[in-house]
Structure formats: structure tokens, C-alpha cells
Design an enzyme around this catalytic site. Structure first.
Site, PDB file in Angstrom:
ATOM      1  N   CYS A 139      -3.087   1.788   6.154  1.00 23.46           N
ATOM      2  CA  CYS A 139      -3.408   0.981   7.211  1.00 23.46           C
ATOM      3  C   CYS A 139      -3.993   1.906   8.361  1.00 23.46           C
ATOM      4  O   CYS A 139      -4.924   1.491   9.305  1.00 23.46           O
ATOM      5  CB  CYS A 139      -2.134   0.247   7.854  1.00 23.46           C
ATOM      6  SG  CYS A 139      -0.793   1.393   8.298  1.00 23.46           S
ATOM      7  N   GLU A 151       3.774  -5.200  12.311  1.00 20.65           N
ATOM      8  CA  GLU A 151       2.851  -4.296  12.080  1.00 20.65           C
ATOM      9  C   GLU A 151       1.702  -4.859  11.054  1.00 20.65           C
ATOM     10  O   GLU A 151       2.005  -5.062   9.984  1.00 20.65           O
ATOM     11  CB  GLU A 151       3.525  -2.856  11.347  1.00 20.65           C
ATOM     12  CG  GLU A 151       4.615  -2.425  12.034  1.00 20.65           C
ATOM     13  CD  GLU A 151       4.404  -1.498  13.597  1.00 20.65           C
ATOM     14  OE1 GLU A 151       3.110  -1.253  13.646  1.00 20.65           O
ATOM     15  OE2 GLU A 151       5.241  -1.473  14.353  1.00 20.65           O
ATOM     16  N   GLU A 209       7.880   0.597  15.862  1.00 22.45           N
ATOM     17  CA  GLU A 209       8.925   1.129  15.093  1.00 22.45           C
ATOM     18  C   GLU A 209       8.887   2.751  15.316  1.00 22.45           C
ATOM     19  O   GLU A 209       8.268   3.314  16.223  1.00 22.45           O
ATOM     20  CB  GLU A 209       8.494   0.898  13.597  1.00 22.45           C
ATOM     21  CG  GLU A 209       8.344  -0.296  13.412  1.00 22.45           C
ATOM     22  CD  GLU A 209       8.181  -0.910  11.839  1.00 22.45           C
ATOM     23  OE1 GLU A 209       7.778  -0.134  11.010  1.00 22.45           O
ATOM     24  OE2 GLU A 209       8.313  -2.023  11.668  1.00 22.45           O
ATOM     25  N   ASN A 222       0.875  -1.251   0.030  1.00 24.01           N
ATOM     26  CA  ASN A 222       0.086   0.123  -0.039  1.00 24.01           C
ATOM     27  C   ASN A 222       0.839   1.330  -0.117  1.00 24.01           C
ATOM     28  O   ASN A 222       0.440   2.290  -0.747  1.00 24.01           O
ATOM     29  CB  ASN A 222      -0.982   0.195   1.339  1.00 24.01           C
ATOM     30  CG  ASN A 222      -0.170   0.060   2.443  1.00 24.01           C
ATOM     31  OD1 ASN A 222       0.622  -0.724   2.783  1.00 24.01           O
ATOM     32  ND2 ASN A 222      -0.989   0.562   3.571  1.00 24.01           N
TER      33      ASN A 222
HETATM   34  P1  NAD Z   1       0.428  -9.332   3.212  1.00 21.33           P
HETATM   35  O1  NAD Z   1       0.478  -9.900   4.475  1.00 21.33           O
HETATM   36  O2  NAD Z   1      -0.428 -10.189   2.376  1.00 21.33           O
HETATM   37  O3  NAD Z   1       1.780  -9.054   2.587  1.00 21.33           O
HETATM   38  C1  NAD Z   1       2.801  -8.300   3.026  1.00 21.33           C
HETATM   39  C2  NAD Z   1       4.154  -8.853   2.698  1.00 21.33           C
HETATM   40  O4  NAD Z   1       4.262 -10.157   3.183  1.00 21.33           O
HETATM   41  C3  NAD Z   1       4.312  -9.010   1.109  1.00 21.33           C
HETATM   42  O5  NAD Z   1       5.742  -8.479   0.971  1.00 21.33           O
HETATM   43  C4  NAD Z   1       3.977 -10.550   1.085  1.00 21.33           C
HETATM   44  O6  NAD Z   1       4.666 -11.043  -0.067  1.00 21.33           O
HETATM   45  C5  NAD Z   1       4.490 -11.221   2.221  1.00 21.33           C
HETATM   46  N1  NAD Z   1       4.169 -12.287   2.637  1.00 21.33           N
HETATM   47  C6  NAD Z   1       3.103 -12.913   2.391  1.00 21.33           C
HETATM   48  N2  NAD Z   1       2.995 -14.199   2.844  1.00 21.33           N
HETATM   49  C7  NAD Z   1       4.157 -14.455   3.728  1.00 21.33           C
HETATM   50  C8  NAD Z   1       4.555 -15.538   4.403  1.00 21.33           C
HETATM   51  N3  NAD Z   1       4.128 -16.557   4.587  1.00 21.33           N
HETATM   52  N4  NAD Z   1       5.777 -15.326   4.791  1.00 21.33           N
HETATM   53  C9  NAD Z   1       6.491 -14.303   4.685  1.00 21.33           C
HETATM   54  N5  NAD Z   1       6.016 -13.212   3.981  1.00 21.33           N
HETATM   55  C10 NAD Z   1       5.019 -13.149   3.330  1.00 21.33           C
HETATM   56  O7  NAD Z   1      -0.458  -7.948   3.119  1.00 21.33           O
HETATM   57  P2  NAD Z   1      -0.513  -6.820   1.903  1.00 21.33           P
HETATM   58  O8  NAD Z   1      -1.969  -7.395   1.218  1.00 21.33           O
HETATM   59  O9  NAD Z   1       0.741  -6.746   1.284  1.00 21.33           O
HETATM   60  O10 NAD Z   1      -0.822  -5.461   2.661  1.00 21.33           O
HETATM   61  C11 NAD Z   1      -1.864  -5.158   3.387  1.00 21.33           C
HETATM   62  C12 NAD Z   1      -1.958  -5.171   4.785  1.00 21.33           C
HETATM   63  O11 NAD Z   1      -0.936  -4.447   5.418  1.00 21.33           O
HETATM   64  C13 NAD Z   1      -3.220  -4.793   5.397  1.00 21.33           C
HETATM   65  O12 NAD Z   1      -3.846  -5.571   6.222  1.00 21.33           O
HETATM   66  C14 NAD Z   1      -2.685  -3.535   5.981  1.00 21.33           C
HETATM   67  O13 NAD Z   1      -3.567  -3.216   7.295  1.00 21.33           O
HETATM   68  C15 NAD Z   1      -1.450  -3.995   6.729  1.00 21.33           C
HETATM   69  N6  NAD Z   1      -0.586  -2.774   7.006  1.00 21.33           N
HETATM   70  C16 NAD Z   1      -0.295  -2.645   8.088  1.00 21.33           C
HETATM   71  C17 NAD Z   1       0.516  -1.448   8.434  1.00 21.33           C
HETATM   72  C18 NAD Z   1       1.023  -0.951   9.905  1.00 21.33           C
HETATM   73  O14 NAD Z   1       1.884  -0.163  10.034  1.00 21.33           O
HETATM   74  N7  NAD Z   1       0.277  -1.635  11.048  1.00 21.33           N
HETATM   75  C19 NAD Z   1       0.829  -0.556   7.228  1.00 21.33           C
HETATM   76  C20 NAD Z   1       0.687  -0.881   5.956  1.00 21.33           C
HETATM   77  C21 NAD Z   1       0.003  -1.960   5.795  1.00 21.33           C
END
Ligand code: NAD
Length: 481
Positions: free
Chosen positions: A282, A248, A461, A150
Site C-alpha cells: 500500500c 487502513e 495504528e 498483500n
Molecule cells: P479488500 O478490501 O478486497 O479485502 C481486505 C479484507 O477484507 C479481506 O480479508 C476480505 O476478505 C475482507 N472483506 C472483503 N469484503 C468485506 C466485507 N464486505 N466486509 C468485511 N470484510 C470484507 O482488499 P484486498 O484486495 O485484500 O487488499 C488490497 C487493498 O488493501 C488495497 O487497496 C491496498 O491499498 C489496501 N491496503 C492498505 C494498507 C494500509 O495500511 N492502508 C495496507 C495494505 C493494503
């Protein structure tokens, strides 16, 4: 078609698999570049490179490390326009947003940690006439950084900058959905003269590359931002290996508007906090609670503004809402809007996919959507949609607002609108969230610890918290002479 490459040992490399994934421009629905479909073997190469580089980088005088990070920050600024365009194409977000928020915040991450490391201090405790206890901090060696789609460069650098500043080498994985700015960052690192192996960027799928990073025995710390379900999976792999873990995760943030708010300011900011980046930040507020005396006035004015919001080509300057990140994500958002209708919700603005005319006619767009008539227990109000969809609900008392706001499993952020200082403090303290904004939203001070509570995350963080996360602390006690 442009081929993205891995950045390992200072070089741009093809994946060992020889395989590539499609990178789709969501605003036009077409493949526009290829991404390495890397495997554990590529992660292994990255770890080997980091192992070779870590002694020298970790022992480098802090001033020199800081200088290198400042160089990277300056180069991000110098390439701002190209990075903003790449991010807009990769992600579907309006270019004006990428240019004014995402990319400047990415260079700010490097600049902040370049300076923070110079000013970091450690503690000493004098134990009467017995001795002195002092604390030393050592880099962990190699850090694993995994980020979502995002805010691709902004969140990627938010992890990488403190890890590098505190003397670690890094093996990083950007999201496979938005890999382009991470690739451009690898070119910037080469241009800056970052020593080989200090930062390694391996592209590919989460289950292959991400899991290989998390499971690698020589990577003692994982900093992850992404969904709660992925965070849970990562924790199950990392915890038995006793790795340091910062997670996060997702959110379902409440936005509470009291009768005594500054109405115009609350309205304008709520428009932004609901729909910036198509609601795919997020920290966007997706549940709007409005006190009964203001509810009708707010809803009428809000819906009026949402209906005329400029949705369209992200590369056009006046666009306020671009495409959502992928076809799959568009389907997920539309599914939730159907669910909201089934749950008894009334869609008072938007509610459908949107097809702009011209170049973006096959892109993945969703109209900014406002839903009323749902209570807090329904799935629409409990589950993270992560799109341009908000619910609006009235409340009567402070206690009721707090109860509604705290009613989900998430606790990332919250926003409160009131001009009553006493109420601001009281409600702010009662909300279960990692950060509470009062009369503002998304104001960022890099010194502030950041992170969620409940299922929105573990760890903090930002500021010294990040520098501490990427180091290991040791106390030395010396007897007084
Ligand atoms: P996601 O969890 O699908 O993927 C995030 C990252 O993790 C990607 O690089 C993905 O390839 C990797 N990944 C996926 N499966 C994995 C595994 N089994 N092992 C290790 N890595 C793996 O999330 P997304 O769809 O890319 O992002 C959206 C989510 O991120 C939403 O839930 C949003 O709320 C959250 N988000 C949180 C914050 C925060 O600061 N808390 C900030 C931005 C986004």
C-alpha cells in the site's frame, strides 16, 4: 492437498458449512490447498469461544500476557523459513522479501507489543485541593481484525498483537486470497500454549465471514486493512452500531524527486518503492514526479534498470519481482495499462503480461511497467492500480510538485528526495499524507502512529495508538480527603 482449517476455541476445525474454496499458487496458476468457506455460524462459534476466554485473558497479569506474546514471537522466528516459503507460494512474492521483511516484521509486531504493554502508563491530574482525576484503561473484550492479501502475516499480526497485548480476545479473518501464513500462525499459537479462545481465526470470504465479524453485536471494535470501497461498506455497518473503527485503506502515493537529491540513492530506492512486492504494498509510490533538470537523466537510468529487473519464479533467490497475487488481479493491472495507452500514455518499459519459462509458465506475472506522458487528472494517475505500474511526470517548482502530489482522493504516504533541509520540512508539511518519507522509504518505527488521511483511512495504528484503540478509557475523580 493440504486443507487449511479454522482456529476456534484452541482447536483446528472444519468449517460448519463443510465447504472449501480453492487456494491458488499464483506463480504456477494451480490450486495447491483448500480454504474453509466459513459462514456466520463459524464466526458465532469464534465469538462464543472468545467470550468464554475474555475474563481470564483480560485479568491475567500483564507480565504473563507479555510472556505469552514473546513466546509467539520467538516461535515465528523459529519457523521463519517455513513461513517465508508459505507466504511466497501463497502470494507470489519473492521468497527473499518474505524472509527479510514480512516474516521478521510479523514477529517484531508480537515482540514490540509484548514489551509496550509492560511500559504503558495512564495519566493522573491533580485538581488543586479538590481531587485527583485518574484514567483507567480496560480491554474492550473482543476485537475483530480483518486483513488483506498483500502483506498477509505482517498486517494480520500488526492488528492481532496490540489487541491481545491490551487484554482482548480476537476474532480474526485473513484474506481468502492468502490464508496459509495465518493458518501456520494458528499452529504456532497452539505450540505456544495460548489459552483456548483468546485468538480465533476464521477463514472465508469477505462478504460472509468479514461482514459477520463486522456486524456481530458482541464485537465492539473492528480493525480493518484493505481497499477503500470495502472500508466504506464496513463503516456503513459498524457506524450505526457505534463500534470503534480503524480503517487502513488504499493509496496512490507520490514520489517527488528534486534536482538537488542524491541521485543514485533516489534512483535505487525508487526502484524498490515502485516495484517491491510487484507494487502491491500500500506504501509503494506509483506516481513519480521528477524536477525538470533531472527528469531526462532519471527516466533514462530508471527505465534501463527496470528493463533488466529479474522477474520470475518467486522461490528462486535472485528473483526481484515475482507473480502478482491472482489471475483476476493480473487482468485488472493489464486493463489499467491498456487504459493508460488510451489516455495518451507512452509505455517506456514493460506493459505486458509475462510468462517465465519452466515451472511458472502459467503463472500470473506482469512486467514492471513505466508510463510517461500522462497528466494528473487521468484515471491512471487517480485510481489505485496496486501493481507494478508507475507513471513518471516532470515538474518545475515546489508548489507544482505539491499540487500534483495532493491531487488524488488518497493520502496514505509520500516520498520526497532533496538534500535541502528547509525544502524537506516545507514540502513534508504541505503534503496531505499519513506518512512522508524524506530520502528513504518504508523505514518503520513501531512507536510511530501510522495511518492514512483523506480516503486512505480513519484512525491510527502503531505504538500506544493501537493499544489505546483496543481499550476503553475511563476517568475516575476522587475527592481529596
Ligand atoms: P479488500 O478490501 O478486497 O479485502 C481486505 C479484507 O477484507 C479481506 O480479508 C476480505 O476478505 C475482507 N472483506 C472483503 N469484503 C468485506 C466485507 N464486505 N466486509 C468485511 N470484510 C470484507 O482488499 P484486498 O484486495 O485484500 O487488499 C488490497 C487493498 O488493501 C488495497 O487497496 C491496498 O491499498 C489496501 N491496503 C492498505 C494498507 C494500509 O495500511 N492502508 C495496507 C495494505 C493494503
Amino acid at each position: 492437498m493440504e486443507k487449511i482449517l479454522n482456529y476456534i476455541d484452541g482447536k483446528l476445525l472444519e468449517p460448519t458449512t463443510g465447504k472449501y474454496l480453492d487456494n491458488i499458487n499464483p506463480a504456477i496458476g494451480e490450486v495447491y490447498s483448500n480454504i474453509p468457506d466459513s459462514s456466520a455460524a463459524d464466526v458465532e462459534l469464534a465469538v462464543k469461544a472468545a467470550e468464554k476466554a475474555k475474563a481470564e485473558w483480560g485479568k491475567m497479569p500483564i507480565e504473563d500476557r507479555s510472556e505469552m506474546l514473546l513466546k509467539i514471537a520467538n516461535l515465528i522466528d523459529a519457523h521463519l523459513e517455513a513461513l517465508a516459503k508459505a507466504e511466497s507460494i501463497d502470494n507470489g512474492k519473492p521468497i527473499s522479501l518474505a524472509r527479510t521483511v514480512d516474516i521478521p516484521r510479523a514477529s517484531a509486531n508480537f515482540r514490540f507489543y509484548a514489551k509496550a504493554i509492560i511500559n504503558q502508563s495512564t495519566k493522573a491530574h491533580i485538581t488543586a485541593d479538590k481531587g485527583i482525576n485518574y484514567t483507567v484503561r480496560e480491554p474492550l473484550g473482543i476485537a475483530g481484525c480483518i486483513s488483506p492479501w498483500n502483506l498477509p502475516l505482517y498486517l494480520f499480526t500488526w492488528k492481532i498483537a496490540p489487541a491481545l497485548a491490551s487484554g482482548n480476545c480476537v476474532v480474526a479473518k485473513p484474506s481468502e486470497v492468502t490464508p496459509m501464513t495465518a493458518y501456520l500462525l494458528s499452529k504456532i499459537c497452539i505450540e505456544a500454549g495460548l489459552p483456548a479462545g483468546v485468538l480465533n481465526i476464521v477463514h472465508g470470504l469477505g462478504q460472509q465471514v468479514g461482514e459477520a465479524i463486522v456486524a456481530h453485536p458482541n464485537i465492539p471494535a473492528i480493525s480493518f486493512t484493505g481497499g477503500t470501497a470495502t472500508g466504506k461498506k464496513i463503516a456503513t455497518i459498524a457506524a450505526p452500531m457505534f463500534k470503534k473503527l480503524s480503517l487502513e485503506l488504499g493509496g496512490k502515493n507520490p514520489n517527488i524527486i528534486f534536482d538537488d537529491c542524491d541521485f543514485e540513492e533516489a534512483l535505487a530506492t525508487t526502484l524498490r518503492s515502485s516495484f517491491a512486492n510487484q507494487g502491491q504494498i500500500c506504501l509503494c509510490g506509483s506516481r513519480i514526479y521528477v524536477q525538470r533538470g533531472t527528469y531526462d537523466k532519471f527516466l533514462t537510468a530508471f527505465v534501463e534498470k527496470v528493463k533488466v529487473m529479474q522477474v520470475g519464479d518467486p522461490l528462486e533467490e535472485e528473483t526481484k519481482a515475482g507473480a502478482v497475487v491472482s489471475e483476476q488481479h493480473q487482468e485488472k493491472i493489464l486493463h489499467y495499462i491498456s487504459l493508460a495507452r488510451l489516455e495518451g500514455g507512452k509505455v517506456v518499459a514493460g506493459g505486458n503480461a509475462y510468462n517465465p519459462k519452466g515451472r511458472c509458465k502459467n503463472g500470473y506475472f506482469v512486467q514492471p511497467t513505466v508510463i510517461t506522458g500522462l497528466d494528473e487528472s487521468c484515471r491512471t494517475n487517480q485510481e489505485e492500480i496496486f501493481g507494478p505500474v508507475v507513471t513518471v511526470q516532470p515538474f518545475d517548482t515546489e508548489e507544482e510538485a505539491i499540487g500534483l502530489a495532493n491531487s488524488t482522493k488518497y493520502g496514505l504516504s509520500a516520498t520526497v528526495w532533496t538534500q535541502n533541509l528547509k525544502r524537506a520540512h516545507k514540502v513534508g508539511a504541505a503534503l496531505k499524507a499519513g506518512i512522508v518519507w524524506v530520502n528513504c522509504w518504508l523505514v518503520r518505527d513501531l512507536r510511530t502512529p501510522f495511518g492514512g488521511v483523506k480516503q486512505s483511512g480513519v484512525g491510527r495504528e502503531g505504538g500506544d495508538e493501537a493499544l489505546n484503540f483496543f481499550t476503553e478509557e475511563k476517568n475516575i475523580c476522587i475527592k481529596h480527603c
